[in-house]
Each structure stands twice: as C-alpha cells, then as structure tokens.
Motif scaffolding. Structure first.
Motif, PDB file in Angstrom:
ATOM      1  N   GLU A   1      24.398  57.669  19.007  1.00 29.53           N
ATOM      2  CA  GLU A   1      24.396  56.280  18.548  1.00 29.53           C
ATOM      3  C   GLU A   1      25.826  55.798  18.336  1.00 29.53           C
ATOM      4  O   GLU A   1      26.614  56.451  17.671  1.00 29.53           O
TER       5      GLU A   1
ATOM      6  N   ASN B   1      12.958  34.704  16.795  1.00 35.25           N
ATOM      7  CA  ASN B   1      13.005  35.449  15.534  1.00 35.25           C
ATOM      8  C   ASN B   1      14.422  35.541  15.007  1.00 35.25           C
ATOM      9  O   ASN B   1      14.659  35.525  13.802  1.00 35.25           O
TER      10      ASN B   1
ATOM     11  N   SER C   1      19.785  54.510  19.266  1.00 32.53           N
ATOM     12  CA  SER C   1      18.795  54.940  18.272  1.00 32.53           C
ATOM     13  C   SER C   1      17.913  53.799  17.808  1.00 32.53           C
ATOM     14  O   SER C   1      17.438  53.781  16.677  1.00 32.53           O
TER      15      SER C   1
ATOM     16  N   VAL D   1      29.353  48.544  27.927  1.00 34.99           N
ATOM     17  CA  VAL D   1      30.197  49.692  27.563  1.00 34.99           C
ATOM     18  C   VAL D   1      29.772  50.966  28.297  1.00 34.99           C
ATOM     19  O   VAL D   1      30.589  51.691  28.846  1.00 34.99           O
TER      20      VAL D   1
ATOM     21  N   GLY E   1      14.652  54.504  21.699  1.00 35.40           N
ATOM     22  CA  GLY E   1      15.255  55.834  21.644  1.00 35.40           C
ATOM     23  C   GLY E   1      14.568  56.715  20.612  1.00 35.40           C
ATOM     24  O   GLY E   1      14.306  57.898  20.862  1.00 35.40           O
TER      25      GLY E   1
ATOM     26  N   ILE F   1       7.680  46.832  19.723  1.00 34.96           N
ATOM     27  CA  ILE F   1       6.569  47.639  20.220  1.00 34.96           C
ATOM     28  C   ILE F   1       6.665  47.866  21.731  1.00 34.96           C
ATOM     29  O   ILE F   1       6.303  48.931  22.229  1.00 34.96           O
TER      30      ILE F   1
ATOM     31  N   ALA G   1      13.221  41.831  24.035  1.00 37.45           N
ATOM     32  CA  ALA G   1      11.762  41.754  23.953  1.00 37.45           C
ATOM     33  C   ALA G   1      11.320  42.087  22.531  1.00 37.45           C
ATOM     34  O   ALA G   1      11.796  41.474  21.582  1.00 37.45           O
ATOM     35  N   THR G   2      10.425  43.056  22.390  1.00 41.47           N
ATOM     36  CA  THR G   2       9.913  43.371  21.048  1.00 41.47           C
ATOM     37  C   THR G   2      10.028  44.867  20.756  1.00 41.47           C
ATOM     38  O   THR G   2      10.173  45.692  21.655  1.00 41.47           O
TER      39      THR G   2
ATOM     40  N   ALA H   1       9.492  48.137  23.324  1.00 39.94           N
ATOM     41  CA  ALA H   1      10.536  49.165  23.428  1.00 39.94           C
ATOM     42  C   ALA H   1       9.947  50.534  23.123  1.00 39.94           C
ATOM     43  O   ALA H   1      10.261  51.535  23.785  1.00 39.94           O
TER      44      ALA H   1
ATOM     45  N   VAL I   1      19.977  51.527  25.226  1.00 37.40           N
ATOM     46  CA  VAL I   1      21.122  50.933  24.529  1.00 37.40           C
ATOM     47  C   VAL I   1      20.887  49.475  24.119  1.00 37.40           C
ATOM     48  O   VAL I   1      21.774  48.825  23.586  1.00 37.40           O
TER      49      VAL I   1
ATOM     50  N   ARG J   1       7.804  34.292  15.817  1.00 36.70           N
ATOM     51  CA  ARG J   1       6.468  34.555  15.264  1.00 36.70           C
ATOM     52  C   ARG J   1       6.096  33.412  14.335  1.00 36.70           C
ATOM     53  O   ARG J   1       6.901  32.951  13.539  1.00 36.70           O
TER      54      ARG J   1
ATOM     55  N   VAL K   1      20.337  58.031  24.466  1.00 35.86           N
ATOM     56  CA  VAL K   1      21.476  57.167  24.150  1.00 35.86           C
ATOM     57  C   VAL K   1      20.954  55.901  23.483  1.00 35.86           C
ATOM     58  O   VAL K   1      20.259  55.106  24.103  1.00 35.86           O
TER      59      VAL K   1
ATOM     60  N   TYR L   1      20.625  46.803  12.134  1.00 39.51           N
ATOM     61  CA  TYR L   1      21.702  45.812  12.111  1.00 39.51           C
ATOM     62  C   TYR L   1      21.225  44.374  12.308  1.00 39.51           C
ATOM     63  O   TYR L   1      21.956  43.429  12.025  1.00 39.51           O
TER      64      TYR L   1
ATOM     65  N   ILE M   1      17.382  42.938  12.038  1.00 36.72           N
ATOM     66  CA  ILE M   1      16.274  42.387  11.246  1.00 36.72           C
ATOM     67  C   ILE M   1      16.601  42.521   9.759  1.00 36.72           C
ATOM     68  O   ILE M   1      16.899  43.605   9.291  1.00 36.72           O
TER      69      ILE M   1
HETATM   70  C1  LIG Z   1      17.488  39.485  14.575  1.00 37.44           C
HETATM   71  C2  LIG Z   1      16.385  40.069  15.405  1.00 37.44           C
HETATM   72  C3  LIG Z   1      15.065  39.939  14.967  1.00 37.44           C
HETATM   73  C4  LIG Z   1      14.023  40.499  15.703  1.00 37.44           C
HETATM   74  N1  LIG Z   1      12.742  40.393  15.225  1.00 37.44           N
HETATM   75  C5  LIG Z   1      11.736  41.017  15.877  1.00 37.44           C
HETATM   76  C6  LIG Z   1      10.407  41.016  15.355  1.00 37.44           C
HETATM   77  O1  LIG Z   1      10.121  40.423  14.322  1.00 37.44           O
HETATM   78  N2  LIG Z   1       9.443  41.686  16.032  1.00 37.44           N
HETATM   79  C7  LIG Z   1       9.718  42.366  17.191  1.00 37.44           C
HETATM   80  O2  LIG Z   1       8.820  43.000  17.730  1.00 37.44           O
HETATM   81  N3  LIG Z   1      10.954  42.355  17.729  1.00 37.44           N
HETATM   82  C8  LIG Z   1      11.974  41.702  17.098  1.00 37.44           C
HETATM   83  N4  LIG Z   1      13.243  41.716  17.636  1.00 37.44           N
HETATM   84  C9  LIG Z   1      13.468  42.392  18.930  1.00 37.44           C
HETATM   85  C10 LIG Z   1      13.540  43.914  18.777  1.00 37.44           C
HETATM   86  O3  LIG Z   1      14.281  44.250  17.645  1.00 37.44           O
HETATM   87  C11 LIG Z   1      14.123  44.565  20.017  1.00 37.44           C
HETATM   88  O4  LIG Z   1      13.328  44.198  21.115  1.00 37.44           O
HETATM   89  C12 LIG Z   1      14.128  46.097  19.903  1.00 37.44           C
HETATM   90  O5  LIG Z   1      14.895  46.510  18.803  1.00 37.44           O
HETATM   91  C13 LIG Z   1      14.673  46.758  21.168  1.00 37.44           C
HETATM   92  O6  LIG Z   1      14.763  48.140  20.971  1.00 37.44           O
HETATM   93  P1  LIG Z   1      15.728  49.086  21.810  1.00 37.44           P
HETATM   94  O7  LIG Z   1      15.466  50.450  21.306  1.00 37.44           O
HETATM   95  O8  LIG Z   1      15.551  48.806  23.241  1.00 37.44           O
HETATM   96  O9  LIG Z   1      17.209  48.620  21.466  1.00 37.44           O
HETATM   97  P2  LIG Z   1      18.030  48.338  20.118  1.00 37.44           P
HETATM   98  O10 LIG Z   1      17.171  48.211  18.936  1.00 37.44           O
HETATM   99  O11 LIG Z   1      18.921  47.210  20.446  1.00 37.44           O
HETATM  100  O12 LIG Z   1      18.922  49.666  19.945  1.00 37.44           O
HETATM  101  C14 LIG Z   1      19.913  50.022  20.850  1.00 37.44           C
HETATM  102  C15 LIG Z   1      20.885  50.960  20.168  1.00 37.44           C
HETATM  103  O13 LIG Z   1      21.743  51.518  21.145  1.00 37.44           O
HETATM  104  C16 LIG Z   1      23.062  51.574  20.622  1.00 37.44           C
HETATM  105  N5  LIG Z   1      24.027  51.612  21.726  1.00 37.44           N
HETATM  106  C17 LIG Z   1      24.415  50.606  22.541  1.00 37.44           C
HETATM  107  N6  LIG Z   1      25.322  51.040  23.438  1.00 37.44           N
HETATM  108  C18 LIG Z   1      25.517  52.344  23.182  1.00 37.44           C
HETATM  109  C19 LIG Z   1      26.356  53.359  23.760  1.00 37.44           C
HETATM  110  N7  LIG Z   1      27.139  53.078  24.804  1.00 37.44           N
HETATM  111  N8  LIG Z   1      26.317  54.613  23.230  1.00 37.44           N
HETATM  112  C20 LIG Z   1      25.516  54.905  22.178  1.00 37.44           C
HETATM  113  N9  LIG Z   1      24.703  53.982  21.596  1.00 37.44           N
HETATM  114  C21 LIG Z   1      24.701  52.725  22.102  1.00 37.44           C
HETATM  115  C22 LIG Z   1      23.161  50.330  19.784  1.00 37.44           C
HETATM  116  O14 LIG Z   1      24.207  50.457  18.827  1.00 37.44           O
HETATM  117  C23 LIG Z   1      21.780  50.273  19.154  1.00 37.44           C
HETATM  118  O15 LIG Z   1      21.739  50.976  17.933  1.00 37.44           O
HETATM  119  C24 LIG Z   1      14.301  41.157  16.920  1.00 37.44           C
HETATM  120  C25 LIG Z   1      15.621  41.253  17.378  1.00 37.44           C
HETATM  121  C26 LIG Z   1      16.663  40.719  16.636  1.00 37.44           C
HETATM  122  C27 LIG Z   1      18.076  40.853  17.139  1.00 37.44           C
END
Ligand SMILES: Cc1cc2nc3c(=O)[nH]c(=O)nc-3n(C[C@H](O)[C@H](O)[C@H](O)COP(=O)(O)OP(=O)(O)OC[C@H]3O[C@@H](n4cnc5c(N)ncnc54)[C@H](O)[C@@H]3O)c2cc1C
Ligand SMILES: Cc1cc2nc3c(=O)[nH]c(=O)nc-3n(C[C@H](O)[C@H](O)[C@H](O)COP(=O)(O)OP(=O)(O)OC[C@H]3O[C@@H](n4cnc5c(N)ncnc54)[C@H](O)[C@@H]3O)c2cc1C
Ligand code: SF4
Ligand code: FES
Lengths: 469, 281
Positions: free
Chosen positions: A174, A293, A152, A402, A156, A446, A443-444, A448, A237, A324, A150, A185, A187
C-alpha cells in the motif's frame, strides 16, 4: 394473502440533524438485536431469492436473515463470512436501494418498503465485532504459494482475504501510510467510522495477510521485483487521480479537489487539527461541484467544519443525481443547499490569490448523450455569481499513472484503465490480475469486492495449474 | 518505522540525518524526494533525498526548521525513528552528458542540488557550481559540492565568504567571462529561483528549477501540489518537481505556499508551548 407485517422498514435511530451537522460521529446508529429480529420478520424467505441476484457477491440473503429471525446471530455471521470479508463496510456504504433491496419481493408490493437488508447486514457484522475474538480461528497454513496484492482498498482486501483462507501467503503493498483505500482516505467518519474499517482489516491480518504500508509499487518496488518474488499478482490501485474542470481560477487558494479536501479530513484527521498536525481551514461559504457520493461527502464535511452556507452545484437535476438517495436526504436534512442545472464557469480572485466567489451558468437538459442521460447545455445570458471562500470540485477521478507508467507491458483501454477479463481479472500479462476501480473506473465498494472474489478464484486456479506442471 | 542512524547539525536550524530505508535507497535517483510522517499525529511532508547508500540501505535527508514538523524532527536523535517514509517520489532529474552545466543553489535547496551535481559530474559534464546564502555559515555542503564541481563559486550577502552579493551576480559573471553553458539548474528558496530564472532569461540560458509546493500524498492523488507551467496545470509530485523555470507562474506558486500561514502558526505555537522553542539545539 393477509399481510401481518409493517409496510415500512423498522425505523432506525439516527443522530439528530441539528446535532450531527457539527460533529463527525456516525449519522446512522444501527439496529439493536431486537429491532433486527423485528425487521427480519418482514422477510418472506422467497424460494427464488430475487434479492440475491441484485448482490454483486451473491450473498445468501434469506439465509442470514433467517438466522437473525431465529436469534442465531453467530449463524448469521457465518453465512455472511462465506461471501464477504467486509460486511460492516458493505452494510453501511452499499447502494442497496439499486441492488438487493430494489429486487426485494416485499418492496415490489404496492405501498411497501423492501426489507432493510443493508441495515441487517450491518447489525450482524457489528454484533460479530462486539463479541470476544475466538482464539480457535487459526491462521490457515500458507503453503499453496505467494501472492502480491497492490493496493489495500476493498478490492485488494477481498482478494487477500479469500486467498489467505485458501492457504496462500499474501502480502499487500500500500502506497499510503494506512490501509483501506477509499474506505480510509475518502469516505468520511460520519458514514463509515475508521474504527470499523480497522477492525475488518485486523480480521484480515488474523488470517495471515501481511500489509506493507509506504510501499509505492513502481517507485520503491517494481513490478519486475514483484513478479520474481511472487507466483501471481493482483493490481487494485483504484482510480484516485482527481480531475479538474480547468476553468479559470482553478489554482486560487481556497479551490480544492474533493480528493484533497477529504484526504486532509479523513486520512490526516484534519478535523481534529491542531491535535493532529494537518490543517484544514475554516471556510464560511463553500460551493461543491458535482452530484455523486463524493460531492455529498465533501459538502457534509464542510458543514461539519463550521461553514455557514454549503451549496452543491450540479449540472443536471435531482432525477439524474448519481449519489445514493439516502445520502442526498441526509445532506438536505443537514441544511445543504442544492442548485440544480448549474455549472461553474470561473473561480473569482479577491485580488490576493484567494477565492471570493464562483461564476455559474444555468443549464437545461438537451438530447441524451452516450451514457443515455440527457446532456446539459448552457442557457445563454443566464450567468450568476455565488459568493464563496472555498470551492471543491468533485467531478470524478481517473487512473493513477504511478504504477502504470512503469509497467508498459500491461494493456490499457482507451480510458487509461487496465484491460482485464471481466470474469477472472486476467490481464495481458500472465500471472498478473487486476480489478476494482482501476479496471472499471470509479464505481462502488461492492463491485470492487466482487472483482476481487472472482480474481481470487482465478489466481488459485492459475497457481495450482502452474505448480502441477 | 524508519530508524535514524546519524544526526548532525550543519548550520543554524539545519540538520543532516541518515535514515534506514533500504527500499528507497535501492531505487533513489537525483531529483527525487520522500514524503514522511514523524508520528501518528503528524503531517505528511516532502523532503529531498540528498544522498543515498544502496549497500547500507540508507538515505540522507537535510532539513531546515521552519515549522512544527521540521521542529519535531530536529528533536529526534540517532536511534530514534520516523513513523512513515515513502519514496522515492517524483520524476528523476534528466542526467546526461550536456557539456558544461551551471548549478545554482541557495539555502536548504543546496541539499536538493547536491545529488544532481554528483550525477552530472559522474556523467562526464563540466560542472560549475554557485552556492549562495545570507552569510558564510548558512552556505551548507560546500566541501561535498566542491568534490563534484570543476569550479565552486560562493556568494554571501554580507561578504563573509566568497563574492559579496547574490547568486544571480555570479551567474552573470560566469556567462560574461565567456563560458558556454549548455544546461542550468537553480534550486533554493522560491524567491531565489524566481530571480535566478529572471537572470537566466537575460543571459539567454535554459533553466531547470525544482518546485516545492505544499503536498499531501505525493503520489498524484490529491492535486494539492498543482502548479501552472506554460499555462497548464501540472501536479508537481508526479510531473515534477523539476520544471522549466521560464514557464513557471511564480506569483501563483508563491501565493499557494502561503495558504496555511495561520494554521502553521497555531501548530508551531502549540508545539513550543509543549516542548519549548527548539533553537537551543
Ligand atoms: C468520497 C468517496 C465516497 C464514496 N462513497 C461510496 C459509497 O457510499 N458506496 C460505494 O459503494 N462506493 C463509494 N465510493 C466508491 C468506492 O469507494 C470505490 O469504488 C472503491 O473504494 C474502489 O475500490 P478499489 O479497491 O478498487 O480502490 P481504492 O479503494 O481506491 O484503493 C486503492 C488503493 O491502492 C493504493 N495505491 C494506488 N497506487 C498504488 C501503488 N502504485 N502502489 C501501492 N498502492 C497503491 C491507494 O493508495 C489505495 O489505498 C466512494 C468513493 C469516494 C472517493
Ligand atoms: C519536493 C520537495 C522537496 C523538499 N525538500 C526539502 C528539503 O530537502 N529540505 C527542507 O528543509 N525542506 C524541503 N522541502 C520543504 C519542506 O517540505 C517544508 O519545509 C516542510 O513541509 C515544512 O513543514 P513544517 O511543518 O516544519 O512547517 P510548516 O508549519 O508547514 O510551514 C512553515 C513555513 O514553511 C513554509 N513551507 C511549508 N511548506 C513548504 C514547502 N513545501 N516548501 C517551502 N516552504 C514551505 C511555509 O510557507 C510556512 O511559512 C521540500 C518540499 C518539496 C515539495
Ligand atoms: S427478496 Fe426480500 S423478502 Fe424475498 S428473500 Fe430476499 S429479502 Fe427476503
Ligand atoms: S501531493 Fe497530492 S497530488 Fe501531488
């Protein structure tokens, strides 16, 4: 020991700040293979591999650098493949300066910069994607079981890629219309081109991973349905629900969460309005609140959309800035103004429901708080006003309810994140694993991914054991 | 891709479509909505789920052409597809047996009111429905609402059908004749909901409204849809869209709806330059 190599990292080409501040093209242009080879020669091939200890997914860094040095780019790509499904992303957005590069032996030498490990990783990944796809990379047989993922985002995607390689049938659900999570959505294009993310995702689909968009788990598929259909499930998520400080004027037109501002620009291509339908407004004076960031990305995006003056307001000082350092430098080069030790207290209405400025107060650093950082406290009587037609709050995100609100069996911690075993991602519900920002809080990339790798191994073990019973 | 299986024009600039979306149909409840994107360049816009057929896996959307996206949708026909639809989003209406419910609808808001009327009727309530519009042909879904209402009152500004006047006058009429109202819903253009709320206050009625702010993701991840209710900020896409009308900050809500006026015009002008003005349909 006579040192025969440069003290400095091999310089990397970047778009000129004067030019790039008005376009969304990538800032860093990357190494050529020749420049990469030159940089690879700075690596000492340390036996103890200190750099690897700094990498959350333990990439064999000297091994891939050695391949580059020998001109064997395919070999370097193979090494990376073993550890990461998203090398082109990580090479661009990982905070290498506090991970692998911080521990690099060369960087520890007085007056020397560490090996540019991140830029080399990026070079190898970009090289790989520039080659023709080999048809020989067959989809592994998907016979070991069915796993639902759940979300992407990077977490995930990592679980999905690893399990597909092991022979599982994996479906990612997703909620949005496009895969990639924050990479798509959040970066911006100028740091992480969306074409790169799409290529990494296609590579995942070539492994047989299915991605279903517009699938909001908890709304159009329930966790019960998932648990009936799949052998195991991984919840990633993210932590996407924006926080607002809640100061007066938060609902004025012109006040945004960074999440909305960046989603409009990145996911919805608002910077290409009216070619794309989703609008962004042209503002003149923009105030961004926060120091991570996300704040840097929002400020630099505002500049690119044509704002004359963009000010970042941060309640601590440069020393505590969580962004950074490379992104901070880029922001300064692009003309972003920083106001340190400053906090907004009110958004001011122009009388028509629109923002005309931000009232701020000066802060000073007091005693350290729970996080160990010195707590900023307001200085009485130091209020001042910044004229602005747009304010963007980038003060952090929390967990999205959600899915969680429809799955009360899942145990949460006191911050509302999922409680999961840090080694395996196992949650309070058997067969349900979780990782990434929804477990750790924002967090970051990597970290994740690292959580995804560990969970993939644990899920494999869980299903294998379940099936052998 | 989500295939449109039927399309009907039900009033000037108002269209009624049924779309294949099995997952959404399976879980939809009254009061919920979808967010859709017509094509790859499109904006994500929210539309209420006006009805659903779980067996056939279909959902029904009723929309009014007000700008670029709805104009583009009006050009699609049965057999064409919508690129993305996600839902059912938002918190469902609180359907229970209350006794007597007063249901007030106007404009395209009637499409949002209809499924709630239907569920409330099936839950055993006495349903009194008031539908209003400028003129007779703009009052949509009269027959369907009548089917699930114990009484249907129509009001038109020009007197072309039913009572001459506005919905608030009909609300007064119902209360003044001694009807005891246990709950009341009012869904329509924001100005109508604002005045409906004002009337309810004077009549001492509780009132639930369905807010339709601008939205982006529709899943609580951006805050674009924030509204002030009872002096607190809520995200309408997850906490709503239904709220206690008496506690809504209406002026702020209406001001936020106008945020992108200039850009909406640019979009529509561009569309008309490319496709032509769509009212010929
Ligand atoms: C603007 C910004 C800049 C960043 N810059 C950096 C950087 O330079 N370096 C770095 O290391 N980290 C950076 N980060 C942090 C990093 O992007 C996150 O830590 C990382 O993406 C987390 O990954 P994730 O897979 O846990 O979740 P996410 O990337 O948040 O993905 C979660 C996904 O789950 C989906 N979802 C949510 N609820 C549901 C549901 N109920 N059913 C189905 N799908 C669902 C969402 O739509 C989303 O697509 C940044 C974050 C932001 C917001
Ligand atoms: C929960 C929810 C349910 C909705 N259900 C329906 C429905 O069933 N049928 C229907 O026709 N519409 C519904 N709407 C409104 C619909 O989303 C908008 O009409 C649509 O987004 C307009 O898009 P556009 O590109 O055609 O027009 P735009 O160019 O975006 O806007 C044109 C004009 O329409 C107004 N407008 C834009 N967005 C909205 C909005 N969200 N609400 C009210 N006015 C708006 C603007 O003020 C603007 O002046 C709903 C909105 C919400 C939030
Ligand atoms: S620590 Fe630095 S020099 Fe040593 S192997 Fe790693 S990258 Fe090379
Ligand atoms: S529309 Fe994004 S939070 Fe409601």
């Amino acid at each position: 020991m006579a040192v025969t190599f440069s003290k400095w990292k091999t310089p990397i080409k970047e778009q000129d700040p004067e030019v790039r501040r008005s376009n969304f093209k990538e800032v860093c242009l990357g190494y050529s293979v020749e420049e990469g080879i030159k940089e690879s020669e700075r690596c000492l091939q340390c036996k103890t591999k200190p750099c690897v200890k700094g990498c959350p997914v333990a990439i064999d860094i000297p091994a891939f650098i050695k391949c580059i040095k020998e001109g064997d780019m395919a070999g370097a790509a193979e090494v990376l493949d073993k550890y990461t499904n998203l090398p082109a992303v990580c090479g661009r957005v990982c905070p290498q300066e506090t991970q692998c590069e911080e521990l690099c032996t060369v960087g520890k030498m007085h007056g020397f910069e560490p090996v540019a490990i991140g830029k080399l990783e990026r070079l190898v990944a970009d090289w790989k994607y520039a080659q023709e796809k080999k048809d020989t990379e067959k989809t592994p047989a998907q016979t070991k079981g069915k796993v639902a993922v759940v979300g992407s985002g990077p977490s995930g995607l990592t679980v999905a890629g690893d399990l597909a390689k092991m022979g599982y049938e994996v479906t990612i659900f997703e909620a949005l219309h496009a895969a990639g999570g924050v990479l798509i959505y959040g970066i911006p294009e100028f740091r992480l081109p969306k074409s790169i993310v799409k290529m990494e995702i296609e590579a995942m689909q070539d492994l047989g991973v299915k991605i279903e968009c517009n699938a909001v788990v908890g709304k159009n598929i329930t966790m019960q349905e998932i648990m009936e259909e799949f052998d195991a499930c991984y919840i990633a998520v993210g932590a996407g629900a924006p926080h607002f400080q809640g100061i007066p004027g938060t609902t004025l037109n012109g006040v945004y969460s960074a999440s909305e501002y960046l989603t409009r620009i990145n996911l919805m291509h608002g910077y290409e309005f009216p070619e794309f339908d989703t609008p962004t407004k042209k503002f003149n004076k923009v105030v961004v609140i926060g120091g991570g960031n996300v704040a840097m990305d929002a400020a630099r995006s505002a500049k690119r959309l044509g704002a004359e003056e963009v000010t970042i307001v941060y309640r601590r000082s440069l020393k505590e800035l969580p962004a950074r350092i490379e992104e901070y430098h880029h922001a300064v080069e692009e003309g972003i103004i920083f106001k340190w030790l400053t906090n907004p207290t009110e958004y001011v209405n122009n009388g028509q429901g629109e923002l005309c400025g931000v009232k701020c107060i000066q802060m000073e650093l007091g005693e350290p708080d729970a996080s160990g950082r010195r707590r900023p406290v307001p200085i009485e009587g130091s209020e001042f006003f910044i004229e602005a037609d747009c304010a963007i709050e980038a003060i952090g995100q929390g967990s999205n309810k959600v899915l969680l609100s429809t799955f009360p069996e899942l145990k949460l911690n006191k911050w509302g994140y999922i409680e999961a075993d840090p080694k395996t991602g196992a949650t309070s519900v058997p067969g349900v694993y979780a990782g990434g920002d929804i477990v750790t809080g924002a967090a970051t990339v990597i970290l994740a991914m690292g959580a995804g790798k560990d969970a993939a191994a644990a899920i494999d073990k869980y299903i294998t054991e379940k099936k052998s019973k | 891709m989500f295939k449109i299986v039927s399309k009907q024009k039900i009033a000037p600039k108002e269209f009624d479509i049924w779309v294949e979306a099995a997952r959404i149909a399976k879980h939809a409840k009254a009061g919920q909505f979808v967010v859709l994107r017509v094509d790859d360049l499109g904006e994500r816009i929210p539309l209420t789920i006006a009805d659903y057929d779980r067996e056939k896996g279909l959902i029904r959307l009723i929309f009014q052409v007000v700008g670029k996206t709805t104009a583009a949708m009006s050009c699609l026909n049965a057999g064409d597809s919508i690129k993305d639809i996600s839902g059912p989003l938002g918190t469902p209406s609180e359907v229970e047996k209350y006794g007597t419910v007063l249901m007030v609808g106007g404009g395209v808001g009637i499409a949002a009111l209809y499924p709630i009327i239907k569920e409330l009727k099936m839950a055993g309530n006495k349903v009194i429905t008031i539908l209003g519009g400028r003129t007779s042909e703009l009052v949509i879904m009269k027959k369907e609402c009548a089917e699930y209402s114990d009484e249907l009152i129509i009001t038109t500004d020009d007197g072309s059908e039913g009572m001459k006047g506005v919905v608030t006058e009909a609300m007064k009429m119902v209360v003044e004749r001694g009807e005891k109202i246990d709950r009341c819903w009012c869904i329509g253009p924001s100005i109508m909901m604002k005045f409906g709320t004002k009337a309810a206050k004077e009549l001492g009625l509780p009132i639930t409204v369905s807010l339709n702010p601008l939205m982006v993701d529709g899943t609580g991840m951006c805050g674009c849809c924030r509204v002030t209710v009872d002096n607190k900020i809520f995200f309408a896409c997850v906490d709503g869209p239904e709220f206690d009308g008496h506690k809504v900050n209406w002026d702020e809500f209406m001001s936020r709806l106008r945020q992108y006026k200039d850009e909406e015009k640019i979009s529509m002008d561009k569309f008309e330059a490319e496709v032509g003005e769509p009212s010929w349909q």
